[in-house]
Design a protein around this motif. Sequence first.
Motif, PDB file in Angstrom:
ATOM      1  N   MET A  16       0.836  -1.190   0.000  1.00 50.87           N
ATOM      2  CA  MET A  16       0.000   0.000   0.000  1.00 50.87           C
ATOM      3  C   MET A  16       0.880   1.253   0.000  1.00 50.87           C
ATOM      4  N   LYS A  17       0.818   2.012  -1.102  1.00 47.24           N
ATOM      5  CA  LYS A  17       1.588   3.254  -1.253  1.00 47.24           C
ATOM      6  C   LYS A  17       0.823   4.160  -2.196  1.00 47.24           C
ATOM      7  N   ASP A  18       0.979   5.457  -1.995  1.00 53.10           N
ATOM      8  CA  ASP A  18       0.361   6.426  -2.897  1.00 53.10           C
ATOM      9  C   ASP A  18       1.046   6.398  -4.253  1.00 53.10           C
ATOM     10  N   VAL A  19       0.245   6.596  -5.288  1.00 55.93           N
ATOM     11  CA  VAL A  19       0.768   6.683  -6.640  1.00 55.93           C
ATOM     12  C   VAL A  19       1.520   8.003  -6.766  1.00 55.93           C
ATOM     13  N   PRO A  20       2.747   8.005  -7.316  1.00 55.95           N
ATOM     14  CA  PRO A  20       3.492   9.265  -7.470  1.00 55.95           C
ATOM     15  C   PRO A  20       2.695  10.268  -8.315  1.00 55.95           C
ATOM     16  N   SER A  21       2.813  11.527  -7.974  1.00 56.66           N
ATOM     17  CA  SER A  21       2.039  12.569  -8.653  1.00 56.66           C
ATOM     18  C   SER A  21       2.384  12.685 -10.143  1.00 56.66           C
ATOM     19  N   GLU A  22       3.595  12.317 -10.525  1.00 58.23           N
ATOM     20  CA  GLU A  22       3.986  12.432 -11.929  1.00 58.23           C
ATOM     21  C   GLU A  22       3.573  11.213 -12.769  1.00 58.23           C
ATOM     22  N   ALA A  23       2.988  10.206 -12.142  1.00 63.61           N
ATOM     23  CA  ALA A  23       2.572   9.002 -12.865  1.00 63.61           C
ATOM     24  C   ALA A  23       1.411   9.324 -13.806  1.00 63.61           C
ATOM     25  N   ILE A  24       1.430   8.688 -14.954  1.00 65.15           N
ATOM     26  CA  ILE A  24       0.400   8.894 -15.973  1.00 65.15           C
ATOM     27  C   ILE A  24      -0.502   7.661 -16.009  1.00 65.15           C
ATOM     28  N   LYS A  25      -1.822   7.896 -15.983  1.00 65.22           N
ATOM     29  CA  LYS A  25      -2.772   6.792 -16.007  1.00 65.22           C
ATOM     30  C   LYS A  25      -2.643   5.987 -17.286  1.00 65.22           C
ATOM     31  N   GLY A  26      -2.784   4.680 -17.100  1.00 66.32           N
ATOM     32  CA  GLY A  26      -2.744   3.759 -18.233  1.00 66.32           C
ATOM     33  C   GLY A  26      -4.094   3.084 -18.395  1.00 66.32           C
ATOM     34  N   LYS A  27      -4.061   1.786 -18.570  1.00 67.16           N
ATOM     35  CA  LYS A  27      -5.276   1.010 -18.794  1.00 67.16           C
ATOM     36  C   LYS A  27      -6.078   0.840 -17.509  1.00 67.16           C
ATOM     37  N   GLN A  28      -7.350   0.520 -17.711  1.00 68.10           N
ATOM     38  CA  GLN A  28      -8.231   0.200 -16.593  1.00 68.10           C
ATOM     39  C   GLN A  28      -8.781  -1.197 -16.832  1.00 68.10           C
ATOM     40  N   PHE A  29      -8.877  -1.973 -15.779  1.00 67.19           N
ATOM     41  CA  PHE A  29      -9.417  -3.318 -15.831  1.00 67.19           C
ATOM     42  C   PHE A  29     -10.674  -3.333 -14.968  1.00 67.19           C
ATOM     43  N   ASP A  30     -11.841  -3.491 -15.603  1.00 65.64           N
ATOM     44  CA  ASP A  30     -13.107  -3.548 -14.884  1.00 65.64           C
ATOM     45  C   ASP A  30     -13.466  -5.007 -14.639  1.00 65.64           C
ATOM     46  N   LEU A  31     -13.751  -5.336 -13.371  1.00 60.90           N
ATOM     47  CA  LEU A  31     -14.046  -6.713 -12.970  1.00 60.90           C
ATOM     48  C   LEU A  31     -15.548  -6.874 -12.748  1.00 60.90           C
ATOM     49  N   TYR A  32     -16.099  -7.951 -13.286  1.00 64.80           N
ATOM     50  CA  TYR A  32     -17.540  -8.224 -13.191  1.00 64.80           C
ATOM     51  C   TYR A  32     -17.764  -9.626 -12.649  1.00 64.80           C
ATOM     52  N   GLN A  33     -18.866  -9.783 -11.920  1.00 63.69           N
ATOM     53  CA  GLN A  33     -19.286 -11.100 -11.466  1.00 63.69           C
ATOM     54  C   GLN A  33     -20.797 -11.143 -11.433  1.00 63.69           C
ATOM     55  N   GLN A  34     -21.336 -12.360 -11.327  1.00 64.42           N
ATOM     56  CA  GLN A  34     -22.787 -12.492 -11.285  1.00 64.42           C
ATOM     57  C   GLN A  34     -23.337 -11.888 -10.007  1.00 64.42           C
ATOM     58  N   LYS A  35     -24.507 -11.327 -10.140  1.00 61.46           N
ATOM     59  CA  LYS A  35     -25.191 -10.736  -9.000  1.00 61.46           C
ATOM     60  C   LYS A  35     -25.591 -11.841  -8.034  1.00 61.46           C
ATOM     61  N   THR A  36     -25.389 -11.601  -6.745  1.00 63.83           N
ATOM     62  CA  THR A  36     -25.766 -12.569  -5.721  1.00 63.83           C
ATOM     63  C   THR A  36     -27.279 -12.571  -5.572  1.00 63.83           C
ATOM     64  N   ILE A  37     -27.865 -13.766  -5.573  1.00 62.13           N
ATOM     65  CA  ILE A  37     -29.314 -13.871  -5.391  1.00 62.13           C
ATOM     66  C   ILE A  37     -29.623 -13.699  -3.914  1.00 62.13           C
ATOM     67  N   LYS A  38     -30.561 -12.822  -3.635  1.00 62.20           N
ATOM     68  CA  LYS A  38     -31.004 -12.594  -2.263  1.00 62.20           C
ATOM     69  C   LYS A  38     -32.358 -13.244  -2.080  1.00 62.20           C
ATOM     70  N   PHE A  39     -32.715 -13.464  -0.849  1.00 59.35           N
ATOM     71  CA  PHE A  39     -33.989 -14.108  -0.532  1.00 59.35           C
ATOM     72  C   PHE A  39     -35.134 -13.371  -1.221  1.00 59.35           C
ATOM     73  N   GLY A  40     -35.955 -14.109  -1.931  1.00 55.27           N
ATOM     74  CA  GLY A  40     -37.112 -13.525  -2.603  1.00 55.27           C
ATOM     75  C   GLY A  40     -36.841 -13.071  -4.027  1.00 55.27           C
ATOM     76  N   GLU A  41     -35.583 -13.116  -4.472  1.00 60.37           N
ATOM     77  CA  GLU A  41     -35.264 -12.711  -5.843  1.00 60.37           C
ATOM     78  C   GLU A  41     -35.322 -13.917  -6.774  1.00 60.37           C
ATOM     79  N   SER A  42     -35.527 -13.647  -8.018  1.00 60.90           N
ATOM     80  CA  SER A  42     -35.601 -14.684  -9.032  1.00 60.90           C
ATOM     81  C   SER A  42     -34.200 -15.086  -9.481  1.00 60.90           C
ATOM     82  N   SER A  43     -34.009 -16.366  -9.775  1.00 56.75           N
ATOM     83  CA  SER A  43     -32.705 -16.831 -10.248  1.00 56.75           C
ATOM     84  C   SER A  43     -32.410 -16.347 -11.664  1.00 56.75           C
TER      85      SER A  43
END
Length: 143
Positions: A71-98
Amino acid sequence: MLSLIAICVLIFFVGCNSKNNKSDSENWADSLENVQKIEVISPEENPILTISDKQEVEDFVNALKIDKWEMKDVPSEAIKGKQFDLYQQKTIKFGESSKDKKELKHVASITTYNKPYLDFNLGDVRFSFKVPKEVFEYLSEYQ
């Protein structure tokens, strides 16, 4: 502090699982196994790749070597690169449809930089880390 964050992330990903006696690092790895799709997005906000094959997602998660992040702060001079978006199935809660379970939900994002740092976003919470060289190189390979 890092252990506290890992525990919070674990709870976020797997919910209440009081019967599981595994260590925190094993729980963290198990929770990321629930990720079913990863979208790689260029700095220009255009998706360049979607990873949805189960083995490819597993290989991606293993290559992150999360237990070696510092755990460290990103240096201020760093330039943003790619982004990786993570997805998973929605958790079924009581009373919801599968039938709603098939819908994938965005659960987290990883933003890379031109240096071996990244941001890990869970909802509105952002954590910054310095990552090992091999993780930085692995994430930089996606084009």
